[in-house]
Write an enzyme that holds these catalytic residues in place. Structure first.
Site, short mmCIF file in Angstrom:
data_model
loop_
_atom_site.label_atom_id
_atom_site.label_comp_id
_atom_site.label_asym_id
_atom_site.label_seq_id
_atom_site.Cartn_x
_atom_site.Cartn_y
_atom_site.Cartn_z
N HIS A 32 -5.60 -56.94 -21.89
CA HIS A 32 -5.66 -57.83 -20.73
C HIS A 32 -6.81 -57.37 -19.82
O HIS A 32 -6.83 -56.21 -19.38
CB HIS A 32 -4.32 -57.78 -19.98
CG HIS A 32 -4.23 -58.72 -18.81
ND1 HIS A 32 -3.91 -60.06 -18.95
CD2 HIS A 32 -4.44 -58.51 -17.48
CE1 HIS A 32 -3.91 -60.63 -17.75
NE2 HIS A 32 -4.24 -59.71 -16.84
N ASP A 34 -9.04 -58.00 -16.43
CA ASP A 34 -8.96 -58.61 -15.11
C ASP A 34 -10.32 -58.70 -14.44
O ASP A 34 -10.91 -57.69 -14.06
CB ASP A 34 -8.03 -57.78 -14.22
CG ASP A 34 -6.57 -57.93 -14.62
OD1 ASP A 34 -6.09 -59.07 -14.65
OD2 ASP A 34 -5.93 -56.89 -14.92
N MET A 36 -12.50 -59.94 -11.27
CA MET A 36 -12.33 -60.27 -9.84
C MET A 36 -13.69 -60.38 -9.18
O MET A 36 -14.59 -59.58 -9.44
CB MET A 36 -11.55 -59.16 -9.15
CG MET A 36 -10.21 -58.86 -9.79
SD MET A 36 -9.39 -57.52 -8.91
CE MET A 36 -7.93 -57.32 -9.94
N ASP A 174 2.41 -60.94 -15.00
CA ASP A 174 1.32 -60.05 -14.62
C ASP A 174 1.52 -59.47 -13.23
O ASP A 174 1.43 -60.18 -12.23
CB ASP A 174 0.00 -60.85 -14.69
CG ASP A 174 -1.21 -59.96 -14.52
OD1 ASP A 174 -1.07 -58.73 -14.44
OD2 ASP A 174 -2.33 -60.51 -14.45
C1 DX5 Z 1 -3.66 -57.92 -10.62
C2 DX5 Z 1 -4.05 -58.01 -12.07
C3 DX5 Z 1 -3.10 -57.34 -12.98
C4 DX5 Z 1 -3.00 -55.85 -12.75
C5 DX5 Z 1 -1.65 -55.40 -13.18
O1 DX5 Z 1 -4.50 -58.69 -9.86
O2 DX5 Z 1 -4.13 -59.37 -12.49
O3 DX5 Z 1 -3.39 -57.61 -14.34
O4 DX5 Z 1 -3.98 -55.12 -13.42
O5 DX5 Z 1 -1.53 -54.07 -12.88
P1 DX5 Z 1 -0.12 -53.37 -12.69
O6 DX5 Z 1 0.59 -53.53 -13.99
O7 DX5 Z 1 -0.48 -51.96 -12.38
O8 DX5 Z 1 0.58 -54.08 -11.57
ZN ZN Z 2 -4.23 -59.83 -14.73
#
Ligand code: DX5
Ligand code: ZN
Length: 216
Positions: A32, A34, A36, A174
């Site tokens: 996964h 992420d 941003m 998530d």
């Molecule tokens: C948050 C992300 C998640 C995050 C989850 O904005 O989309 O994917 O990395 O991390 P944990 O599992 O640590 O909450």
């Molecule tokens: Zn995510």
């Protein structure tokens, strides 16, 4: 068995090769990733270049979660970087149907991510067009936050909507997923568990992945 998708956001980026190797040797199903932009969410992470490097380390599914405005400008770059699933936020897309068509025409699986405040009903007229709903169980932007309990009700609602219509859309959860809350997340009807800190901050990440995978 849930699909387990560790979030590399919690990985050590100076040891990315080793972290990817660890996931390859583990029972993890997906990576996964992420993304941003510092606009849609207050944080900045990484873009297509890093996705491309990670892609080269693995044959597992690369599940890219875009937390960015104007994702249509970057969909092709993420396809070229090797994304298998590309998810865009419903809150970032005034022309969501067009975004989904673009992602599918590029040959990727299409996902929609929804923030904690977004109702399941907002998915009603697009559900048939997508492969995945990435349901945020924290406010997006940071790893290591606490799971919002109301998510459980939303999972149940979405599971009913998908089943009633005979669709095959995957439900991914998530944010703040732990060994403690994962059983109720699965029982509510989720298919995919994203886990960042729970996996990467564990003393035994591979063991943790195996434990998540074993949840019934
Ligand atoms: C948050 C992300 C998640 C995050 C989850 O904005 O989309 O994917 O990395 O991390 P944990 O599992 O640590 O909450
Ligand atoms: Zn995510």
């Amino acid at each position: 068995m849930p699909i387990v998708a560790p979030s590399l956001l919690a990985a050590d980026f100076l040891k990315l090769t080793e972290e990817c190797q660890m996931l390859n040797e583990s029972e993890a199903d997906w990576f996964h990733l992420d993304v941003m932009d510092g606009h849609f969410v207050p944080n900045i992470s990484f873009g297509p270049m890093i996705v491309e490097f990670i892609r080269k380390t693995t044959n597992k599914v690369c599940d890219v979660h875009l937390m960015i405005l104007e994702p249509e400008k970057y969909a092709e770059a993420f396809k070229n970087a090797g994304a298998d699933y590309l998810s865009v936020h419903i809150e970032a897309c005034p022309h969501l149907h067009r975004n989904i068509q673009q992602i599918k025409s590029l040959g990727m699986k299409a996902g929609i991510a929804i923030n904690p405040h977004t109702s399941i009903s907002a998915l009603s007229d697009i559900l048939r067009d997508i492969d995945l709903v990435c349901m945020m169980s924290v406010n997006p932007g940071y790893g290591g936050q606490k799971f919002i309990p109301h998510t459980i009700e939303k999972i149940q609602q979405l599971r009913s909507m998908i089943n009633e219509r005979g669709l095959k859309v995957l439900i991914e959860i998530d944010g703040g997923v732990t060994l403690e809350n994962a059983p109720s997340i699965i029982a509510a009807g989720a298919d995919v568990l994203v886990a960042g800190n729970t996996v990467f901050k564990s003393a035994d990440p591979k063991g943790m992945i195996a434990e998540l995978k074993a949840i019934k």
